[in-house]
Design a protein around this motif. Structure first.
Motif, mmCIF file in Angstrom:
data_model
loop_
_atom_site.group_PDB
_atom_site.id
_atom_site.type_symbol
_atom_site.label_atom_id
_atom_site.label_comp_id
_atom_site.label_asym_id
_atom_site.label_seq_id
_atom_site.Cartn_x
_atom_site.Cartn_y
_atom_site.Cartn_z
ATOM 1 N N ASP A 1 0.809 -1.159 -0.005
ATOM 2 C CA ASP A 1 -0.178 -0.105 0.094
ATOM 3 C C ASP A 1 0.877 1.209 0.076
ATOM 4 O O ASP A 1 0.298 2.236 -0.245
ATOM 5 N N LEU A 2 2.105 1.080 0.411
ATOM 6 C CA LEU A 2 3.057 2.208 0.143
ATOM 7 C C LEU A 2 3.180 2.567 -1.175
ATOM 8 O O LEU A 2 3.378 1.674 -2.111
ATOM 9 N N PRO A 3 3.566 3.961 -1.490
ATOM 10 C CA PRO A 3 3.919 4.311 -3.039
ATOM 11 C C PRO A 3 5.221 3.884 -3.459
ATOM 12 O O PRO A 3 6.270 3.791 -2.486
ATOM 13 N N LEU B 1 12.689 7.316 -1.909
ATOM 14 C CA LEU B 1 12.528 6.077 -1.477
ATOM 15 C C LEU B 1 12.005 5.821 -0.097
ATOM 16 O O LEU B 1 12.369 6.934 0.657
ATOM 17 N N ARG B 2 11.018 4.874 0.309
ATOM 18 C CA ARG B 2 10.464 4.976 1.766
ATOM 19 C C ARG B 2 10.783 3.813 2.364
ATOM 20 O O ARG B 2 11.052 2.678 1.772
ATOM 21 N N ALA B 3 10.785 3.826 3.733
ATOM 22 C CA ALA B 3 11.106 2.859 4.514
ATOM 23 C C ALA B 3 9.869 1.988 4.445
ATOM 24 O O ALA B 3 8.717 2.494 4.500
ATOM 25 N N ASN B 4 10.031 0.607 4.479
ATOM 26 C CA ASN B 4 8.949 -0.340 4.274
ATOM 27 C C ASN B 4 9.275 -1.602 5.252
ATOM 28 O O ASN B 4 10.110 -2.470 4.636
ATOM 29 N N PHE B 5 9.079 -1.275 6.388
ATOM 30 C CA PHE B 5 9.235 -2.351 7.361
ATOM 31 C C PHE B 5 8.386 -3.658 7.374
ATOM 32 O O PHE B 5 7.424 -3.495 7.051
ATOM 33 N N PRO B 6 8.790 -4.904 7.559
ATOM 34 C CA PRO B 6 8.088 -6.050 7.706
ATOM 35 C C PRO B 6 7.039 -5.976 8.822
ATOM 36 O O PRO B 6 7.209 -5.459 9.877
ATOM 37 N N PRO B 7 6.025 -6.818 8.584
ATOM 38 C CA PRO B 7 4.951 -6.991 9.715
ATOM 39 C C PRO B 7 5.924 -7.320 10.914
ATOM 40 O O PRO B 7 6.877 -7.762 10.842
ATOM 41 N N ALA C 1 7.534 -5.046 12.442
ATOM 42 C CA ALA C 1 8.440 -3.965 12.769
ATOM 43 C C ALA C 1 7.965 -2.841 12.147
ATOM 44 O O ALA C 1 8.537 -1.643 12.019
ATOM 45 N N ARG C 2 6.333 -2.745 11.700
ATOM 46 C CA ARG C 2 5.901 -1.670 10.991
ATOM 47 C C ARG C 2 6.061 -0.176 12.165
ATOM 48 O O ARG C 2 5.471 0.767 11.511
ATOM 49 N N GLY C 3 6.195 -0.338 13.293
ATOM 50 C CA GLY C 3 6.366 0.711 14.256
ATOM 51 C C GLY C 3 7.623 1.401 13.643
ATOM 52 O O GLY C 3 7.884 2.540 14.406
ATOM 53 N N GLY C 4 8.484 0.931 13.028
ATOM 54 C CA GLY C 4 9.712 1.791 12.659
ATOM 55 C C GLY C 4 10.916 1.450 13.750
ATOM 56 O O GLY C 4 10.813 0.258 14.420
ATOM 57 N N ALA D 1 9.522 6.193 10.601
ATOM 58 C CA ALA D 1 8.654 5.500 10.873
ATOM 59 C C ALA D 1 8.325 4.864 9.403
ATOM 60 O O ALA D 1 8.869 5.194 8.335
ATOM 61 N N HIS D 2 7.457 3.833 9.568
ATOM 62 C CA HIS D 2 6.966 3.102 8.362
ATOM 63 C C HIS D 2 6.270 3.859 7.199
ATOM 64 O O HIS D 2 5.543 4.779 7.626
#
Length: 157
Positions: free
Chosen positions: A19-21, A35-41, A43-46, A117-118
């Motif tokens: 869902d992130l761009p 580029l965006r931070a895209n943490f795995p489930p 760890a989505r709290g960043g 942050a995610h």
């Protein structure tokens, strides 16, 4: 004059938040795509980056860079100025034959904790042509006005 368009193929990693761009250019004249931070489930709290520390931030992407090109990863100037956030290997190079996960090494050169942050924009990527060299050993090099002058050779101390 419009910039040449080259296709850079992307795939999501298995754990990516789709869902992130995707990477995008902020303006028509931008050289780098954000580029965006895209943490795995889980760890989505960043992540919190301590002063002086480095972390590998996932982007959730893998790239297929065309032969004859590289992707350069560069810091975002606003993060560098306001928070001391940089990339210690800048510009990082991603070769056209690499197919692994795209991660960004982020360093906190500031004096305060920094939260990533995610979904945060963490770096820019620039697609650049590569010129390969033919290395030739010779007996002497052509002379120039500068010669062997190195650091500080401009006369300014």
């Amino acid at each position: 004059m419009d910039a040449e368009m080259v296709t850079l193929r992307l795939v999501w990693t298995e754990e990516a938040d789709r869902d992130l761009p995707l990477p995008s250019y902020a303006t028509a004249g931008a050289a780098g795509a954000d580029l965006r931070a895209n943490f795995p489930p889980g760890a989505r709290g960043g992540v919190t980056v301590d002063p002086g520390a480095r972390v590998l931030v996932p982007t959730g992407l893998r790239l297929e860079i065309p032969p004859g090109y590289e992707v350069q990863i560069r810091p975002r100037s606003g993060l560098a100025l306001k928070h001391g956030i940089t990339l210690p290997n800048s510009p990082g190079t991603i070769d056209s034959d690499y197919r692994g996960d795209l991660g960004v090494i982020v360093m906190n050169a500031g004096d305060a904790l920094f939260e990533i942050a995610h979904g945060d924009r963490i770096a820019q990527m620039v697609l650049a042509p590569v010129v390969r060299a033919d290395f030739t050993l010779v007996d002497a090099l052509d002379e120039t006005a500068r010669g062997a002058g190195g650091f500080g050779s401009t006369g300014r101390v």
